[in-house]
Design an enzyme around this catalytic site. Structure first.
Site, short mmCIF file in Angstrom:
data_model
loop_
_atom_site.label_atom_id
_atom_site.label_comp_id
_atom_site.label_asym_id
_atom_site.label_seq_id
_atom_site.Cartn_x
_atom_site.Cartn_y
_atom_site.Cartn_z
N ASN A 297 11.08 20.54 36.26
CA ASN A 297 9.62 20.31 36.26
C ASN A 297 9.16 20.70 37.67
OD1 ASN A 297 7.67 17.27 35.55
ND2 ASN A 297 7.04 19.39 35.48
N CYS B 110 3.45 10.69 36.74
CA CYS B 110 4.34 11.85 36.74
C CYS B 110 5.71 11.39 37.22
CB CYS B 110 3.80 12.97 37.63
SG CYS B 110 4.88 14.43 37.63
N GLU C 50 3.17 19.57 27.87
CA GLU C 50 2.45 18.64 28.73
C GLU C 50 0.95 18.87 28.73
OE1 GLU C 50 3.55 17.60 32.62
OE2 GLU C 50 5.70 17.91 32.29
N CYS D 42 9.73 16.25 31.33
CA CYS D 42 8.55 15.39 31.51
C CYS D 42 9.05 13.96 31.58
CB CYS D 42 7.56 15.58 30.35
SG CYS D 42 6.06 14.58 30.54
N1 LIG Z 1 1.01 16.34 32.35
C1 LIG Z 1 1.01 14.90 32.54
C2 LIG Z 1 1.31 14.55 34.02
C3 LIG Z 1 2.70 14.97 34.45
C4 LIG Z 1 3.77 14.34 33.61
C5 LIG Z 1 5.18 14.88 33.80
N2 LIG Z 1 5.33 16.05 34.62
C6 LIG Z 1 6.12 13.78 34.21
O1 LIG Z 1 7.17 14.07 34.82
O2 LIG Z 1 5.83 12.60 33.86
C7 LIG Z 1 -0.35 14.31 32.17
O3 LIG Z 1 -1.37 14.99 32.34
O4 LIG Z 1 -0.36 13.16 31.73
#
Ligand SMILES: N[C@H](CCC[C@H](N)C(=O)O)C(=O)O
Length: 293
Positions: free
Chosen positions: A15, A76, A215, A224
């Site tokens: 990521n 995140c 995502e 994620c």
């Molecule tokens: N795209 C997600 C945020 C990043 C989540 C992901 N990269 C993680 O590791 O939790 C959102 O807008 O809720």
């Protein structure tokens, strides 16, 4: 002319993360700066984790989370592990507390280099996800995609880790679904007034599942972390697994523990790639002096 801010290009299981050090500054990263950084293949990212001074002096540093489409996120997991690794390398500290828009997060870097983040308590109420209409049982909501009489994906569990997640349960290999096609349709479905992160999950044992995620605000990513948490608690809630599971993502493994105190603790790696500095107003950046091999 704003002075440049340090950043580290990192990743959490693939990521793509930029950890931006905005401490001691009164400005924020401008949307056009995020767009510019994302347009450069060297600094292309899924999320920026911007470390700001505490909002109240004497409290925890505030972390702002920016998706590559410019939208703000409440959580995140992979990015938080990168922030912990960067600050542990800078300070020698191993225990950290941060504030995010979703609340206070505690984290720890272990001796083996793995990092645990307490992602807080999951939320399951339809208005907490949020959903556009009432669903009493968010373990399975009426939502499907594909032919009416033979939907490709249907009946997801929904949960919030501060950010919204829909988890579609499948019996085949998660790679056999065209998530690139279905993801954006579901991300922007009107049932999700704040959009949603869309995951496909295959439970492989009472303590393991495989996950792929489209995502919100970033599209297909190699991992994620908050989705891994949302999938783990949803699998436990629907009695597919226990409360401790290993989640296999395209980029690698995360260990998720939904503790008896209702906190969800995610443990996994982070990886530093290179450091530089950038202008938070324009996104113009330069790499730090090449590290001597
Ligand atoms: N795209 C997600 C945020 C990043 C989540 C992901 N990269 C993680 O590791 O939790 C959102 O807008 O809720």
């Amino acid at each position: 002319m704003s002075t440049n801010a340090p950043f580290a290009k990192m990743n959490g299981l693939g990521n793509e993360i930029i950890v931006a050090d905005m401490r001691g500054r009164a400005d924020r990263i401008a949307p056009k700066a995020a767009v510019a950084l994302n347009a450069d293949p060297a600094t292309k990212f899924d999320q920026i984790m911007a470390i700001h001074d505490p909002r109240t002096p004497g409290t925890a540093n505030y972390i702002e989370i920016i998706n590559c489409d410019g939208s703000m996120a409440q959580a995140c997991g992979n990015g938080m592990r990168c922030v912990v690794q960067a600050l542990a390398a800078e300070t020698g500290e191993k225990i950290f507390t941060f504030e995010t828009i979703a609340g206070i997060l505690n984290a720890e870097e272990h001796e083996d280099g793995l990092i645990s983040v307490d992602m807080g308590e999951p939320r399951f109420g339809w208005q907490e996800i949020p959903l556009a209409e009432e669903f009493r049982d968010t373990r399975m909501i009426e939502l499907q995609i594909g032919p009416i009489d033979a939907p490709v994906l249907h009946s997801p569990s929904v949960a919030s880790m501060g950010n919204p997640h829909a988890i579609f349960w499948v019996d085949q290999d998660v790679w056999s679904y065209d998530l690139e096609r279905f993801g954006p349709l579901l991300e922007n479905h009107p049932i999700f007034p704040e959009r949603a992160n869309i995951s496909i999950a295959q439970v492989t044992s009472r303590d393991a599942l495989t996950l792929r995620t489209w995502e919100r605000g970033a599209g297909l990513t190699r991992a994620c972390g908050s989705a891994a948490c949302a999938a783990a608690v949803s699998a436990a809630r629907t009695n597919r697994t226990g409360r401790q599971v290993t989640v296999t993502l395209p980029g690698g493994l995360l260990a998720i523990d939904w503790r008896e105190d209702d906190h969800v603790v995610m443990t996994g790696p982070a990886e530093w790639e290179f450091s530089g500095s950038f202008d938070p107003a324009t996104g113009l950046w330069r790499r730090d002096r090449q590290d001597v091999a």
